[in-house]
Write an enzyme that holds these catalytic residues in place. Structure first.
Site, PDB file in Angstrom:
ATOM      1  N   ALA A  91      -3.386  41.074   4.678  1.00  0.00           N
ATOM      2  CA  ALA A  91      -4.027  41.719   5.849  1.00  0.00           C
ATOM      3  C   ALA A  91      -4.864  40.971   6.608  1.00  0.00           C
ATOM      4  CB  ALA A  91      -4.579  43.084   5.317  1.00  0.00           C
ATOM      5  N   GLY A 136      -1.489  40.798   0.765  1.00  0.00           N
ATOM      6  CA  GLY A 136      -0.229  41.487   1.259  1.00  0.00           C
ATOM      7  C   GLY A 136       1.038  40.588   1.737  1.00  0.00           C
ATOM      8  N   GLU A 139       2.516  40.614  -1.562  1.00  0.00           N
ATOM      9  CA  GLU A 139       3.230  41.916  -1.845  1.00  0.00           C
ATOM     10  C   GLU A 139       4.675  41.743  -0.878  1.00  0.00           C
ATOM     11  OE1 GLU A 139       0.043  45.391  -2.567  1.00  0.00           O
ATOM     12  OE2 GLU A 139      -0.071  43.989  -0.820  1.00  0.00           O
ATOM     13  N   GLU A 159      -7.325  41.228  -3.795  1.00  0.00           N
ATOM     14  CA  GLU A 159      -7.932  42.631  -3.155  1.00  0.00           C
ATOM     15  C   GLU A 159      -9.100  42.845  -3.669  1.00  0.00           C
ATOM     16  OE1 GLU A 159      -3.606  42.659  -1.761  1.00  0.00           O
ATOM     17  OE2 GLU A 159      -4.549  41.953  -3.619  1.00  0.00           O
TER      18      GLU A 159
END
Length: 284
Positions: A91, A136, A139, A159
């Protein structure tokens, strides 16, 4: 097509792909799709931020995935990056730092749509991880069916080190790959895992010395040689059967088999085998 998707596709055009002449379509500023025959290359292209996923980039990933999902000519999607040191670093925390709580909450559906867009693509998907794939970014790779990495790869879900949790599917996808205890260790420690260990732990599926993109596109081409109807049905059975008991899983498989058993692809595949020639898939 929605108004937002139309906006995201406004810059569409054709250009030369990185691996030779390939048709390219832009989705906003930071995402492109390149066509290599029946393989679509979904390109993360925000190099100035190491592909950190901003709101605009998330929206474009979602729009590109919507278009790919609706295109029956795409047999395989390969997720790549234009950055020479990163697949995606997760992110955009600089953007996130500017958000009020209300803005962060409003942005959440857009972020989720990017990750679920990749996860729910109906054709087989391959991630090509070169350099950092963190948070992310990892991910997005986990949302693919297969992950090819090269020796530069560093993956992880850090995270909790910034006060949040993996929110792009990591807490659900990672244990399905490596088991609950190993996933817990990786999430709780927030540690980064280099290429060799990532391969040993099953965090990536294929490790090459260099050029993860080239290896992933080569793998994609091998997959794309097969029946598009069969590929999508096989992916559906694999995905829907996960977590079910054996009896229920076999029912999922039977439903997928019935969806292809009387298809044009099945007829062509059997005929080509008997006639000792390459199949020409009708894709229906």
């Amino acid at each position: 097509m929605s108004e937002q998707q139309t906006e995201d596709r406004a810059g569409a055009g054709t250009a030369a792909g990185a691996a030779g002449a390939a048709e390219e379509e832009r989705y906003g500023e930071f995402v492109a799709v390149r066509r290599h025959g029946f393989t679509a290359e979904l390109v993360l292209d925000r190099p100035q931020a190491m592909n950190a996923v901003s709101t605009a980039m998330a929206r474009s990933i979602g729009a590109a995935c919507d278009a790919l999902a609706a295109d029956p000519s795409v047999r395989v999607t390969v997720l790549t990056s234009t950055h020479d040191r990163a697949f995606c670093v997760g992110a955009d925390l600089k953007e996130r730092n500017s958000f009020t709580d209300a803005e962060l909450l409003r942005q959440r559906p857009t972020a989720r749509a990017a990750y679920t867009g990749v996860l729910e693509l109906p054709m087989p998907t391959v991630a090509a991880v070169h350099g950092f794939a963190l948070g992310g970014g990892f991910e997005l790779a986990l949302a693919c069916d297969l992950i090819v990495a090269d020796a530069t790869a560093v993956v992880g879900l850090p995270e909790v080190s910034v006060g949040v949790i993996p929110g792009g599917g990591g807490t659900q996808l990672l244990p399905r790959r490596v088991g609950a205890a190993r996933a817990a260790e990786l999430v709780f420690t927030a540690r980064r895992v280099a290429a060799a260990e990532a391969a040993a732990l099953g965090l990536v599926d294929e490790l090459v010395e260099d050029d993860a993109r080239g290896a992933a596109l080569e793998l994609g081409a091998r997959i794309a040689a097969n029946s598009p109807v069969g590929l999508r049905a096989a992916k559906r059975a694999l995905r829907l059967g996960q977590g079910l008991d054996l009896r229920a899983g076999l029912e999922v498989e039977d439903a997928a088999w019935r969806s292809v058993a009387f298809s044009g692809d099945r007829k062509e595949g059997v005929a080509a085998f008997n006639e000792k020639r390459p199949p020409s898939w009708p894709g229906e």
